[in-house]
Design a protein around this motif. Structure first.
Motif, PDB file in Angstrom:
ATOM      1  N   ARG A  63       0.860  -1.183   0.000  1.00 13.11           N
ATOM      2  CA  ARG A  63       0.000   0.000   0.000  1.00 13.11           C
ATOM      3  C   ARG A  63       0.894   1.229   0.000  1.00 13.11           C
ATOM      4  N   PRO A  64       0.358   2.367  -0.454  1.00 14.65           N
ATOM      5  CA  PRO A  64       1.167   3.586  -0.373  1.00 14.65           C
ATOM      6  C   PRO A  64       1.247   4.091   1.064  1.00 14.65           C
ATOM      7  N   ALA A  65       2.289   4.816   1.365  1.00 12.59           N
ATOM      8  CA  ALA A  65       2.442   5.400   2.698  1.00 12.59           C
ATOM      9  C   ALA A  65       1.388   6.484   2.903  1.00 12.59           C
ATOM     10  N   ARG A  66       0.901   6.575   4.121  1.00 15.46           N
ATOM     11  CA  ARG A  66      -0.033   7.636   4.480  1.00 15.46           C
ATOM     12  C   ARG A  66       0.763   8.906   4.792  1.00 15.46           C
ATOM     13  N   PRO A  67       0.130  10.072   4.677  1.00 21.30           N
ATOM     14  CA  PRO A  67       0.839  11.311   4.995  1.00 21.30           C
ATOM     15  C   PRO A  67       1.455  11.240   6.400  1.00 21.30           C
ATOM     16  N   GLY A  68       2.701  11.614   6.505  1.00 16.28           N
ATOM     17  CA  GLY A  68       3.410  11.613   7.781  1.00 16.28           C
ATOM     18  C   GLY A  68       4.021  10.284   8.166  1.00 16.28           C
ATOM     19  N   GLU A  69       3.707   9.246   7.437  1.00 22.05           N
ATOM     20  CA  GLU A  69       4.242   7.921   7.742  1.00 22.05           C
ATOM     21  C   GLU A  69       5.687   7.847   7.233  1.00 22.05           C
ATOM     22  N   GLY A  70       6.570   7.280   8.042  1.00 23.37           N
ATOM     23  CA  GLY A  70       7.974   7.181   7.689  1.00 23.37           C
ATOM     24  C   GLY A  70       8.218   6.247   6.507  1.00 23.37           C
ATOM     25  N   LEU A  71       9.170   6.617   5.666  1.00 22.83           N
ATOM     26  CA  LEU A  71       9.534   5.787   4.532  1.00 22.83           C
ATOM     27  C   LEU A  71      10.859   5.102   4.797  1.00 22.83           C
ATOM     28  N   PRO A  72      11.046   3.903   4.254  1.00 24.25           N
ATOM     29  CA  PRO A  72      12.319   3.194   4.467  1.00 24.25           C
ATOM     30  C   PRO A  72      13.482   3.927   3.812  1.00 24.25           C
ATOM     31  N   GLY A  73      14.647   3.698   4.321  1.00 23.21           N
ATOM     32  CA  GLY A  73      15.848   4.298   3.740  1.00 23.21           C
ATOM     33  C   GLY A  73      16.376   3.487   2.588  1.00 23.21           C
TER      34      GLY A  73
END
Length: 193
Positions: free
Chosen positions: A182-192
């Motif tokens: 699923r796409p990340a929600r606003p403010g949700e951290g993304l992997p490096g």
């Protein structure tokens, strides 16, 4: 950056209908996705990670005519590959139109089934190789007598700009997509990377 999934747009295009706004390029859409059973193993190493990629494509240099912001040609055989994944329905339609024009049916849209977070990170770590290739292509083709090569040199410059500005954010969103489906929600951290 939130990842946008182009596959629902691809699936919504009915066989036998023109792509919206691209009837001059695709009078009737009918793609042969999956024509090359070993496409993933034969994909061009210059493809950016994502669902679309070029593998055993033709060498006719038609993809940039309809999708110049997404398709580029290699300098060894003239095969087409995807240097920027689509972010909108229109961009998806343009890549689909480029795929439709390929008589070898060498484009695929199953990258999500093959890319893993580790492979994406490996590609990103090796991006200098792609960047150096694109820089060399630009220097060589921008001074060519051939108008098509000079035009494609602009694609090489766009690819370098994409690597330098924006591709890292896209790939972090794509990593989240691969891991969470699923796409990340606003403010949700993304992997490096």
């Amino acid at each position: 950056m939130t990842y946008w999934d182009p596959i629902p747009t691809l699936r919504a295009c009915a066989e036998g209908e023109p792509l919206p706004g691209l009837a001059q390029w695709v009078p009737v859409y009918s793609a042969s996705w999956g024509a090359w059973p070993d496409a993933w193993q034969e994909r061009n190493w210059r493809n950016v990670p994502g669902p679309f990629y070029g593998a055993v494509t033709d060498t006719c240099w038609v993809g940039r005519g309809v999708a110049p912001d997404h398709i580029l040609y290699d300098d060894e055989h003239g095969q087409e590959f995807v240097y920027r994944q689509p972010r909108t329905p229109e961009e998806t339609h343009r890549i689909m139109a480029a795929a439709w024009q390929d008589p070898m049916a060498g484009f695929e849209c199953d990258g999500d089934a093959h890319w893993t977070p580790e492979l994406v990170r490996d590609w990103w770590r090796d991006r200098g190789r792609v960047r150096a290739w694109a820089d060399t292509l630009d220097r060589t083709w921008s001074v060519s007598q051939d108008e098509d090569r000079r035009e494609a040199a602009g694609g090489a410059r766009a690819y370098v700009a994409h690597i330098d500005h924006g591709l890292g954010d896209y790939l972090r969103g794509y990593l989240f997509w691969l891991q969470e489906a699923r796409p990340a929600r606003p403010g949700e951290g993304l992997p490096g990377l």
